[in-house]
Design an enzyme around this catalytic site. Structure first.
Site: not given
Length: 563
Positions: A406-408, A410
């Site tokens: 996951l994106d940092m 998110t």
């Protein structure tokens, strides 16, 4: 020659109540200083009302190409101790490099007396010469003729080969029927049949030569024309490269110590070892160059976008943005050398003080609820991450642990594989897209439709990582289905179902003008920064890697409670 008095702008409003910045702005990620906000507002008011020049920003009824622009303001103190600001724009504005009130370019390519102007005339002449050579109708005529000749050659040779094969069969039959003849008659027959075979080979070779000569005659004429084109291209490439290197040498940048470096020297250690197109034309280097050259002290800086967004990028009107990494980072590293700056947030651990909740665990896998601003895997400067925490928590685990990311920024559900076999099984499910993922996102605006899908291909922005661009030529397929969950007067809560898993896919698909055209709240790359990104991986459905039982996990989020 521009001097400080031509570009130094005094504040129109009172600023006595504001404290000066303690350090200069970290240019790649920042919150604008209040004085920079005032300067930007004054510049924006000028842009809204000025009649000195015309440029179609895509904000009104103007005709012609729409070109939004990045503008910058630099808070400075002059030699008399007075506070003011400088203004700049990136690239050209209204087809000009020099406009009253804005700092000049580091090098004015548009000046009539410039070597660049003369060099471009030479290049334009070569381009015109190339276009004339390429449009020569003889090229198309000779190409078509050569194609036809080669087809005719193949047909004629195939026919003769077929005849030779048939004759070979007949000779074989004649030899078989000659068994009743005498020894001398058989010998004479074999000699005669051998001569026929040799004669056919000569005929075939003669036919090959005849056609080859015809083809070569046409090919020589065509090659002569193509060689001329290749020579013009080579000459143009040589002239272009020489002009480019000469141009890069003219872009010379100062720092507060008076050290001067040109683009060639600044980018010599970069991966490409040469500057990207447009390097040195951005607002930030222009502002600092003018300040240093005029003895002004830079105190803080801010850059904002004005106008419609480009088709490939996502730029919001009036939003502030950090300087780009590809073009500006090497230049600004030199220009800001020795200046005390705000801390680089990329060097701090965003996961410090945050816990990683495990919502499911067995002997082969775990499901965790990753907080926002928490890395999935170690970064260049920060190692604390889901991977590092899992490695410490499960020291006996085998395999790479991380199955997906996951994106940092998110938050939400991630599956962790505790064995190599589980990792392979789970990875296959993600590759086959049998894993069901549902995200919840809150966007800054009201979505009128109830559901829909977005297909916008994505690729990385090589000049400004980690940003992503919409690119139909080189981008990777990216597909998102969306559904409205709830609306307020100014926001919409959405369910997002990514069919693909591209970097920043959901963020770009929401913010892009051809997507929902509404950025996710708190998106510091494609919208406006807030206390957090309102994007959460809420649901994850997959098959257990050993039992293959279909499992569903869900964790809700209340964005309003995470301030």
């Amino acid at each position: 020659m521009y001097s400080a008095q031509h570009c130094f702008t005094s504040f129109k409003s009172a600023i006595d109540q504001y404290q000066l910045p303690e350090r200069f702005t970290f240019p790649f990620y920042y919150e604008p200083h209040p004085l920079c906000l005032i300067a930007a507002n004054e510049l924006q008011q000028y842009l809204s009302t000025q009649t000195d020049w015309q440029h179609n920003f895509g904000l009104g009824e103007d005709s012609g190409p729409v070109i939004g622009k990045m503008f910058g303001v630099l808070l400075v103190r002059n030699q008399n101790g007075e506070l003011g600001y400088l203004s700049a724009f990136s690239g050209k504005l209204a087809e000009q490099n020099l406009l009253n009130g804005f700092v000049p370019p580091v090098f004015d390519m548009l000046a009539q007396e410039s070597f660049f102007h003369v060099g471009m005339q030479t290049l334009n002449q070569l381009t015109a010469k190339l276009q004339t050579a390429q449009s020569n109708p003889d090229i198309e005529r000779l190409t078509a003729k050569l194609t036809t000749l080669r087809q005719q050659q193949d047909t004629a040779l195939d026919a003769m080969r077929a005849e030779i094969i048939e004759n070979r069969k007949i000779r074989k039959q004649r030899r078989a029927h000659a068994q009743q003849l005498s020894t001398n008659e058989i010998a004479e027959l074999n000699i005669m049949l051998g001569k026929e075979s040799v004669a056919e080979k000569f005929r075939l070779n003669s036919l090959k030569l005849e056609w080859q000569q015809q083809c070569d005659a046409v090919k020589d004429q065509l090659d002569s024309l193509l060689t001329e084109i290749a020579a013009i291209k080579a000459e143009r490439a040589l002239q272009s490269n020489s002009l480019q290197q000469q141009l890069f040498a003219q872009y010379q940048f100062l720092n507060q110590a008076g050290e001067l470096k040109d683009l060639n020297e600044i980018f010599k250690d970069s991966p490409t070892q040469q500057p990207p197109a447009g390097a040195g034309e951005c607002a930030a280097p222009k502002l600092l160059q003018f300040a240093f050259s005029q003895g002004l002290t830079p105190l803080a800086m801010a850059e904002f976008w004005w106008g419609a967004s480009p088709k490939s990028e996502i730029r919001q009107h009036k939003n502030f943005y950090g300087s780009c990494q590809g073009k500006c980072q090497p230049i600004l590293s030199h220009m800001l050398k020795g200046i005390e700056m705000d801390a680089n947030p990329l060097l701090t651990n965003p996961a410090a003080g945050k816990s990683l909740e495990i919502i499911y665990q067995d002997e082969v896998m775990a499901i965790v609820n990753k907080p926002a601003e928490f890395l999935s895997v170690p970064g260049k400067n920060v190692t604390d991450s889901v991977y590092a925490r899992m490695k410490a928590m499960f020291p006996q685990a085998t395999g790479p642990l991380i199955v997906h990311r996951l994106d940092m920024s998110t938050s939400g559900l991630m599956v962790i594989a505790l064995t190599s076999e589980a990792n392979k099984s789970l990875a296959k499910q993600f590759i086959a897209r049998t894993v069901e993922k549902r995200y919840v996102a809150q966007v800054a605006g009201v979505v009128k439709q109830q559901n829909g899908e977005i297909k916008l291909p994505l690729r990385g922005d090589i000049d400004d990582r980690p940003r992503q661009l919409v690119c139909f030529e080189h981008g990777k397929h990216a597909h998102t289905y969306w559904q409205v969950k709830q609306r307020t007067e100014s926001t919409t809560l959405l369910y997002l179902y990514p069919h693909t898993g591209r970097t920043h896919q959901l963020r770009v698909h929401c913010a892009h003008q051809d997507g929902l055209a509404l950025p996710i709240i708190g998106d510091d790359l494609y919208g406006q920064k807030s206390h957090r990104l309102h994007l959460h991986a809420q649901q994850l459905v997959l098959n257990h890697p050993l039992t293959y039982e279909r499992l569903s996990f869900e964790v809700d989020v209340d964005f309003s409670q995470e301030a």
